[in-house]
Scaffold this motif. Structure first.
Motif: not given
Ligand SMILES: Cc1cc2nc3c(=O)[nH]c(=O)nc-3n(C[C@H](O)[C@H](O)[C@H](O)COP(=O)(O)O)c2cc1C
Ligand code: SF4
Ligand code: SF4
Length: 252
Positions: A50-58
């Motif tokens: 799991g991870y948050p999306v930053y600028f539609s990216n990792i």
């Protein structure tokens, strides 16, 4: 099954933990900040990442983790969870493409809307009630997803070519360098800061130190908003210039 996650402000941890508890009682999760995360991956067959999306990216911190330890995913079945404020396109696809190169089998992807953690942008500010409604809808989605997975049906959010186009043209092209590089704009208002050191203790990148009673940022900020959200004096901004609201997911 184990959960491996990065979570700047608690959303992703909550979602990973909730899906795990619905799927397998006793399954544990570990942050990529935990030094036991890599050995735990090598001992597990199935991983919820799991991870948050930053600028539609990792996020940069997750990209570095995969660059450094991608090999440990060889032969593993990986289910990817992405949390986001509004839109991601192919948030899960971004790590799926990297993990496949390391020999992982991607068994599914789940995109989950959660409150936006960016609190120094007025446009993204939401009321507590709005955030509670978002969380409640997402928790319902997690319960339903767990039921489907138990019946062998894995969602594929963010994994198709169309999702990839949506992520690319929706955001990634315009903000291409942002998630690939460290954030250079994190700063502290020295008039508000009381040098308590809370931010430095929490930063996942060890990017903050207190020198001569002053907060000093190094050059490895992944823009996770954890320091911003925990500062008792609201003295930090990360990408914006003005403080509006702090957000952190608290387990009840
Ligand atoms: C630097 C940054 C960039 C973000 N970019 C997006 C985005 O492109 N799309 C989106 O819907 N949410 C975006 N968000 C919101 C987060 O993905 C969302 O709040 C997430 O649930 C935070 O998870 P966490 O609490 O586990 O850190 C962004 C947040 C940050 C800090
Ligand atoms: S948490 Fe806030 S007040 Fe405490 S040292 Fe960091 S910036 Fe200063
Ligand atoms: S400086 Fe703040 S925003 Fe940047 S990585 Fe550290 S805790 Fe996250």
């Amino acid at each position: 099954m184990i959960g491996i996650y990065f979570s700047g402000t608690g959303n992703t941890k909550h979602c990973v933990d909730m899906l795990l508890s619905e799927l397998e009682s006793g399954a544990k999760s570990l942050s990529i900040e935990d030094e036991t995360a890599v050995p735990a991956i090598s001992e597990s067959e199935e991983i919820v990442l799991g991870y948050p999306v930053y600028f539609s990216n990792i996020p940069k911190i997750v990209r570095e983790f995969l660059d450094n330890y991608g090999k440990v995913f060889n032969g593993k079945k990986v289910f990817i969870i992405c949390t986001m404020g509004l839109f991601s396109g192919d948030g899960a696809g971004c790590s799926a493409r990297i993990l496949k190169k390391y020999g992982a089998e991607i068994i599914g992807g789940l995109h989950l809307k959660m409150p936006d953690c960016i609190g120094d942008n007025k446009l993204l500010k939401k009321s507590e009630k709005e955030n509670a409604e978002i969380i409640s809808a997402t928790e319902e989605k997690i319960r339903l997803t767990a039921k489907k997975i138990k019946n062998g049906k894995y969602p594929k959010n963010g994994l198709s070519f169309l999702h990839r186009l949506a992520g690319l043209f929706g955001q990634r092209l315009y903000f291409y360098n942002k998630p690939l590089n460290y954030c250079k704009t994190v700063s502290v208002d020295s008039k508000k800061c009381v040098s308590c050191g809370i931010c430095g203790g929490l930063c996942p990148m060890k990017n903050i130190s207190i020198e001569d009673n002053k907060v000093v940022f190094k050059d490895r900020c992944t823009a996770c908003y954890r320091c911003f959200s925990h500062c008792p004096k609201q003295a930090i901004t990360v990408m914006g210039k003005k403080f509006y609201t702090q957000y952190y997911f608290e387990e009840k």
